[in-house]
Design an enzyme around this catalytic site. Structure first.
Site, PDB file in Angstrom:
ATOM      1  N   ARG A  60      37.321  36.056  25.843  1.00 51.38           N
ATOM      2  CA  ARG A  60      37.499  37.318  26.557  1.00 51.38           C
ATOM      3  C   ARG A  60      38.139  38.429  25.465  1.00 51.38           C
ATOM      4  NH1 ARG A  60      39.039  36.653  31.504  1.00 51.38           N
ATOM      5  NH2 ARG A  60      38.964  34.281  31.133  1.00 51.38           N
ATOM      6  N   ILE A  87      38.680  39.149  33.994  1.00 53.24           N
ATOM      7  CA  ILE A  87      40.012  39.815  33.591  1.00 53.24           C
ATOM      8  C   ILE A  87      40.013  40.123  32.176  1.00 53.24           C
ATOM      9  CG2 ILE A  87      42.402  38.927  33.154  1.00 53.24           C
ATOM     10  CD1 ILE A  87      41.706  36.932  35.395  1.00 53.24           C
ATOM     11  N   LEU A  88      40.225  41.498  31.856  1.00 57.69           N
ATOM     12  CA  LEU A  88      40.182  41.746  30.438  1.00 57.69           C
ATOM     13  C   LEU A  88      41.471  41.359  29.580  1.00 57.69           C
ATOM     14  CD1 LEU A  88      38.631  45.390  31.440  1.00 57.69           C
ATOM     15  CD2 LEU A  88      37.622  43.418  30.239  1.00 57.69           C
ATOM     16  N   ASN A 102      43.083  49.466  39.829  1.00 54.12           N
ATOM     17  CA  ASN A 102      42.476  48.202  40.643  1.00 54.12           C
ATOM     18  C   ASN A 102      42.532  48.199  42.117  1.00 54.12           C
ATOM     19  OD1 ASN A 102      41.026  45.603  40.598  1.00 54.12           O
ATOM     20  ND2 ASN A 102      42.865  44.839  40.583  1.00 54.12           N
ATOM     21  N   THR A 103      41.860  47.659  42.511  1.00 53.78           N
ATOM     22  CA  THR A 103      41.900  47.559  44.178  1.00 53.78           C
ATOM     23  C   THR A 103      42.100  45.890  44.240  1.00 53.78           C
ATOM     24  OG1 THR A 103      41.428  47.828  46.420  1.00 53.78           O
ATOM     25  CG2 THR A 103      39.495  47.631  44.702  1.00 53.78           C
ATOM     26  N   HIS A 104      43.027  45.381  45.259  1.00 51.45           N
ATOM     27  CA  HIS A 104      43.009  44.043  45.628  1.00 51.45           C
ATOM     28  C   HIS A 104      43.025  43.820  47.075  1.00 51.45           C
ATOM     29  CE1 HIS A 104      44.139  40.194  44.802  1.00 51.45           C
ATOM     30  NE2 HIS A 104      45.314  40.097  45.836  1.00 51.45           N
ATOM     31  N   ALA A 137      48.355  44.297  32.003  1.00 47.42           N
ATOM     32  CA  ALA A 137      48.112  43.025  31.200  1.00 47.42           C
ATOM     33  C   ALA A 137      48.473  41.876  32.293  1.00 47.42           C
ATOM     34  CB  ALA A 137      48.852  42.928  30.080  1.00 47.42           C
ATOM     35  N   ASP A 140      46.980  41.416  38.798  1.00 48.68           N
ATOM     36  CA  ASP A 140      47.239  41.848  40.183  1.00 48.68           C
ATOM     37  C   ASP A 140      48.611  42.271  40.133  1.00 48.68           C
ATOM     38  OD1 ASP A 140      44.631  41.239  41.227  1.00 48.68           O
ATOM     39  OD2 ASP A 140      45.089  39.236  41.535  1.00 48.68           O
TER      40      ASP A 140
HETATM   41  C1  GRF Z   1      37.044  44.501  46.999  1.00 52.08           C
HETATM   42  O1  GRF Z   1      37.594  43.619  48.182  1.00 52.08           O
HETATM   43  C2  GRF Z   1      38.001  44.109  46.122  1.00 52.08           C
HETATM   44  O2  GRF Z   1      39.264  44.337  46.144  1.00 52.08           O
HETATM   45  C3  GRF Z   1      37.494  42.820  45.556  1.00 52.08           C
HETATM   46  O3  GRF Z   1      36.309  42.739  45.623  1.00 52.08           O
HETATM   47  C4  GRF Z   1      35.832  43.630  46.627  1.00 52.08           C
HETATM   48  C5  GRF Z   1      34.942  44.353  46.179  1.00 52.08           C
HETATM   49  O4  GRF Z   1      33.765  44.845  47.055  1.00 52.08           O
HETATM   50  N1  GRF Z   1      38.127  42.365  44.034  1.00 52.08           N
HETATM   51  P1  GRF Z   1      32.373  45.528  46.780  1.00 52.08           P
HETATM   52  O5  GRF Z   1      31.635  44.678  45.448  1.00 52.08           O
HETATM   53  O6  GRF Z   1      32.926  46.917  46.253  1.00 52.08           O
HETATM   54  O7  GRF Z   1      31.665  45.644  47.885  1.00 52.08           O
END
Ligand code: GRF
Length: 195
Positions: A60, A87-88, A102-104, A137, A140
């Site tokens: 990693r 995970i970086l 980041n999007t979760h 770091a 989420d």
């Molecule tokens: C998203 O729901 C993101 O939050 C999750 O993976 C999905 C990515 O979707 N970690 P895509 O590859 O952009 O369609």
């Protein structure tokens, strides 16, 4: 600001960013995935930094150094992780701290981890959603930039619920990136608060 998008999967969030006309200087993927084709279709430069391993022997720290070097070489100011499956290591937050988003697919701090949609369904929540945040770091975790609720329908499967969540993720990622790029910084204010 020069923007890089990091992706690993179907790349639909990347596609929404590109379709919105947001300039993407570099698309970086960690495996063969559809995101590479989406970048090519839009004429965006894509770079594959192939993960040598998905097992316990994964280096990693070494991999993170490669990512950091690629971003630095491309003179990237802002990094948008959009479904990036690696995970970086904490070292990336030295040069890029506060500048990685980041999007979760859940309402953080609930349902952290890779199976957020599955876990929310299994828990039986009636409302879940998504969170766009500054990455740190700690996985989420980090300051929340945007968050929106999605109602769980009685007949939802993991796939149907995730697709409705992703529709929101695509919209709020585009909106948030537009605001950040317009003001030239992730922080909403650079001024000291008036006391
Ligand atoms: C998203 O729901 C993101 O939050 C999750 O993976 C999905 C990515 O979707 N970690 P895509 O590859 O952009 O369609």
């Amino acid at each position: 600001m020069r923007l890089a998008v990091l992706a690993s999967g179907s790349g639909s969030i990347l596609e929404a960013i590109l379709n919105a006309g947001i300039p993407v200087s570099l698309v970086l993927v960690d495996r063969d995935c559809a995101a590479t084709d989406i970048a090519a279709d839009h004429g965006a430069e894509a770079r594959l930094l192939d993960r040598a391993s998905f097992g316990a022997d994964f280096d990693r720290a070494g991999y993170t150094d490669l990512v950091t070097a690629a971003l630095t070489e491309a003179e990237i100011d802002l990094v948008a992780m959009a479904g990036f499956g690696t995970i970086l290591a904490p070292s990336i937050y030295e040069p890029f701290g506060g500048r990685i988003l980041n999007t979760h697919p859940a309402l953080l701090p609930s349902f952290k981890g890779w199976h957020a949609v599955r876990d929310a369904l299994a828990y039986g929540v009636k409302v879940t959603g998504c969170t766009l945040h500054v990455a740190t770091a700690e996985v989420d975790d980090g300051p929340i930039l945007a968050q929106e609720a999605v109602v769980v329908e009685p007949d939802d499967t993991e796939a149907s619920l995730h697709e409705r969540i992703k529709a929101v993720e695509r919209r709020i990622y585009v909106e948030t990136l537009r605001s950040i790029l317009a003001r030239g910084s992730v922080a909403e204010t650079t001024e000291e608060p008036v006391t």
